[in-house]
Design a protein around this motif. Structure first.
Motif, mmCIF file in Angstrom:
data_model
loop_
_atom_site.group_PDB
_atom_site.id
_atom_site.type_symbol
_atom_site.label_atom_id
_atom_site.label_comp_id
_atom_site.label_asym_id
_atom_site.label_seq_id
_atom_site.Cartn_x
_atom_site.Cartn_y
_atom_site.Cartn_z
ATOM 1 N N GLN A 139 12.517 -1.406 -4.469
ATOM 2 C CA GLN A 139 11.861 -0.378 -3.327
ATOM 3 C C GLN A 139 12.413 1.055 -3.382
ATOM 4 O OE1 GLN A 139 9.843 -1.368 0.223
ATOM 5 N NE2 GLN A 139 10.905 0.528 0.705
ATOM 6 N N GLY A 178 10.642 6.634 0.349
ATOM 7 C CA GLY A 178 9.785 5.642 0.926
ATOM 8 C C GLY A 178 10.394 4.595 2.218
ATOM 9 N N ASN A 179 12.262 4.847 1.570
ATOM 10 C CA ASN A 179 12.251 4.023 2.559
ATOM 11 C C ASN A 179 12.115 3.581 4.271
ATOM 12 O OD1 ASN A 179 13.088 2.250 0.037
ATOM 13 N ND2 ASN A 179 14.738 3.300 -0.059
ATOM 14 N N ASN A 237 10.087 5.462 5.258
ATOM 15 C CA ASN A 237 8.011 6.083 5.683
ATOM 16 C C ASN A 237 7.642 4.753 6.858
ATOM 17 O OD1 ASN A 237 5.067 6.268 5.294
ATOM 18 N ND2 ASN A 237 4.903 6.862 3.185
ATOM 19 N N ARG A 267 2.977 -1.235 3.003
ATOM 20 C CA ARG A 267 4.257 -1.409 1.905
ATOM 21 C C ARG A 267 3.303 -1.433 0.235
ATOM 22 N NH1 ARG A 267 6.419 -6.773 3.726
ATOM 23 N NH2 ARG A 267 6.684 -6.047 5.539
ATOM 24 N N ASN A 304 2.030 1.824 -2.517
ATOM 25 C CA ASN A 304 3.383 2.220 -4.094
ATOM 26 C C ASN A 304 3.055 1.054 -5.233
ATOM 27 O OD1 ASN A 304 5.002 2.434 -5.315
ATOM 28 N ND2 ASN A 304 5.883 4.015 -3.523
ATOM 29 N N SER A 318 4.825 -1.097 6.624
ATOM 30 C CA SER A 318 4.558 -0.603 6.223
ATOM 31 C C SER A 318 5.978 -1.145 4.958
ATOM 32 C CB SER A 318 5.851 1.462 7.246
ATOM 33 O OG SER A 318 7.037 0.952 7.487
ATOM 34 N N ARG A 319 6.970 0.669 4.393
ATOM 35 C CA ARG A 319 8.236 -0.007 3.252
ATOM 36 C C ARG A 319 9.225 0.068 4.085
ATOM 37 N NH1 ARG A 319 7.400 4.564 -0.805
ATOM 38 N NH2 ARG A 319 5.223 5.059 0.374
#
Lengths: 258, 318
Positions: free
Chosen positions: A107, A112-113, A115, A120, A123, B188-189
């Motif tokens: 990642q 986008g870490n 975001n 998750r 992407n 989320s990421r």
């Protein structure tokens, strides 16, 4: 051959108080080569690897990556320069699935870490990179299995897949075959043969047959000192190596005979 | 779906359905509406702590610092005899709390383990004694809030904070948003890396992440929501005093979060309601309620190793 040095150490030393774990090591690591590092226990192999990946700061000396000095950087910056490492003791995320383990490693480079709001899983690039890394080590079938539940050998493979997922150019592998059965080791050897076509690999390993089979360059460390670096044949026939490594055994044999 | 577990999908709608209709069966000014409001506010506070302790791995004993700040910041910022706008002041209070969390976080997050616990405790105790001894903020008596904020948006006002029922729905709405917010963030990421950092910080760093920044971001998020809860609590009772930021507050919240099921987020609601419910019960039964309260908690922690949420998950998850 001379210009493709990707990683270089200059007079690298690590002292713990009075103990010289590593003393005055100058090495060059080439692109698309597998550089083996061997030596008896306590020779400083892991210390060397820990410094090459930034998690340990040298007492003195420098490390250069493509000509730039990097030993002063923070550990996480090493990875961003393409230096990835695997660990001697399996170091994965046991509660996460295999694909998630690789997604964590992949990642970072896609952004986008930070975001906070998008799922998750949305992407595709991360997913694809993670799948690719798993496929590279042959673990596709374990994709959705929790890492703690796969076999030890598979965990070692996952460990390598996680390094590959960071998209490195240099792989620092700390005993990837430790504790593996013959068949599993053979799979890793085949994998490393393939990987060294594209990466610079620094391999620390106790399995001598494997390291003789794989290494383009071989360095022998003994008691924190740099003994010799050369091709497998050069190292094999060097009397100093015999003394350091095999010498003890021969002495024993002689003593027994006497 | 942000609620991944079956237990959550059953419990969360159930709770909010009951909570939504509860005031309709009670008199608006009844003691219970106020009591449940307080517990809901506490749940927000406990949830923000549960996120930090259970999900990020930051065991803080200084979370009450932000609970108190939420109240005191309002007293400091708002004029005494003028009704200010609730939304604007929520924004101010959360913004300043976030900034304070950023600064203190940058210091405390340089430590880990027991040192982290100690230094968070030390900082919150510093603030406690500051307000305890301060003349302008009423010392240990605290300060009264004479005017509750008005809640108009572009001149339209549909909430009256003086009405306990309205206030009840505001806090319920806040709790729901907090729960959804944490769930979304964790999915989320960003949440992926937070999870990874909690599970295996060294490996996460070895994969190229600056784990300090991730922890700091989480610390700011958790602290800000903790401050928001403190702000709501101050508004409900119309005063702030130093007990808001006493370490007992942090400790109690930690017990509630463990009771509910550490790291489950929704467990914070279970833990807070159980704790407060038990306390209410024992207080009415006996003078020595603390003795029973303590025994009950010890018993529950021994029997329910993973909290109430953990126990329910064992029953419902399969």
């Amino acid at each position: 051959m001379a210009n493709d040095i990707v990683l270089e150490t200059e007079a690298l030393s690590k002292h713990w108080g009075g103990i010289k774990a590593l003393n005055d090591i100058s090495l060059q690591f080439h692109d698309r080569q597998l550089h083996g590092v061997v030596g008896p226990n306590g020779a400083g192999k892991s210390t060397l690897l820990n410094m090459l990946c930034g998690s340990l700061k040298p007492t003195s000396g420098c490390i250069f990556h493509k000509g730039e000095r990097i030993d002063t950087l923070k550990p996480w910056k090493f990875v961003r320069r393409g230096i990835g490492r695997s660990f001697q003791k399996t170091n994965i995320y046991p509660e996460a699935t295999c694909i998630e383990n690789c997604a964590i490693s992949a990642q970072r480079r896609f952004g986008g870490n930070f975001n906070l709001f998008v799922s998750r899983h949305s992407n595709k690039l991360v997913r694809k990179a993670a799948e690719q890394a798993l496929a590279q080590v042959g673990l596709e079938s374990r994709s959705d299995t929790v890492a703690a539940e796969i076999s030890y050998g598979e965990q070692r493979q996952l460990e390598i897949a996680m390094v590959l997922a960071t998209d490195p150019c240099i792989l620092l592998l700390d005993e990837p075959m430790a504790g593996m059965g013959h068949e599993e080791s053979q799979r890793i050897i085949e994998l490393l043969k393939e990987l060294k076509q594209t990466y610079c690999i620094v391999l620390v390993e106790h399995d001598m047959d494997a390291i003789f089979e794989l290494s383009d360059q071989l360095t022998v460390l003994d008691n924190g000192r740099h003994l010799i670096t050369g091709t497998v044949d050069e190292v094999r026939n060097d009397p100093r190596v015999k003394e350091a490594y095999l010498g003890a055994e021969e002495d024993d044999a002689e003593e027994e005979a006497a | 779906m942000i609620f991944e577990k079956r237990t959550e999908r059953i419990l969360v709608p159930m709770f909010f359905m009951v909570a939504l209709f509860l005031p309709l069966f009670l008199e608006s000014n009844s003691f219970f509406v106020g009591k449940v409001t307080t517990i809901i506010i506490l749940s927000i506070f406990v949830m923000s702590l549960d996120f930090l302790v259970g999900r990020v791995g930051l065991i803080t004993l200084g979370h009450a610092l932000f609970y108190g700040l939420g109240g005191y910041l309002f007293v400091i910022l708002a004029p005494e005899y003028e009704a200010v706008n609730f939304w604007i002041y929520t924004f101010y209070i959360c913004g300043i709390s976030a900034l304070i969390a950023l600064i203190t976080g940058a210091v405390v997050l340089r430590t880990t383990g027991i040192y982290f616990i100690m230094i968070t405790l030390a900082i919150s105790q510093m603030m406690f004694y500051y307000f305890f001894d301060s003349l302008e903020f009423g010392g240990d008596d605290g300060v009264f809030i004479f005017m509750k904020p008005e809640t108009s948006i572009f001149g339209l006002s549909f909430l009256n904070l003086d009405d306990p029922q309205h206030f009840y729905y505001l806090t319920l709405f806040s709790l729901f948003n907090t729960l959804v917010f944490f769930k979304v963030v964790l999915r989320s990421r960003f949440g992926r890396i937070v999870e990874a950092t909690k599970q295996n910080p060294d490996r996460t760093e070895a994969l190229g992440y600056n784990i300090f920044i991730f922890r700091l971001a989480c610390y700011v998020i958790g602290s800000t929501l903790g401050a928001y809860a403190g702000f709501l609590f101050a508004l409900q009772y119309g005063f702030v005093n130093p007990s808001f930021l006493a370490w007992e507050m942090s400790g109690t919240a930690l017990v509630m979060s463990i009771l509910g099921g550490l790291g489950t987020i929704y467990g914070a609601i279970l833990g807070t309601f159980t704790y407060e419910g038990l306390q209410y019960l024992f207080e009415h039964l006996t003078e020595e309620w603390l003795l029973f309260m303590g025994s009950a908690i010890i018993l529950m922690v021994i029997v329910l190793r993973k909290g109430i949420a953990g126990y329910l998950e064992k029953l419902l998850e399969k």
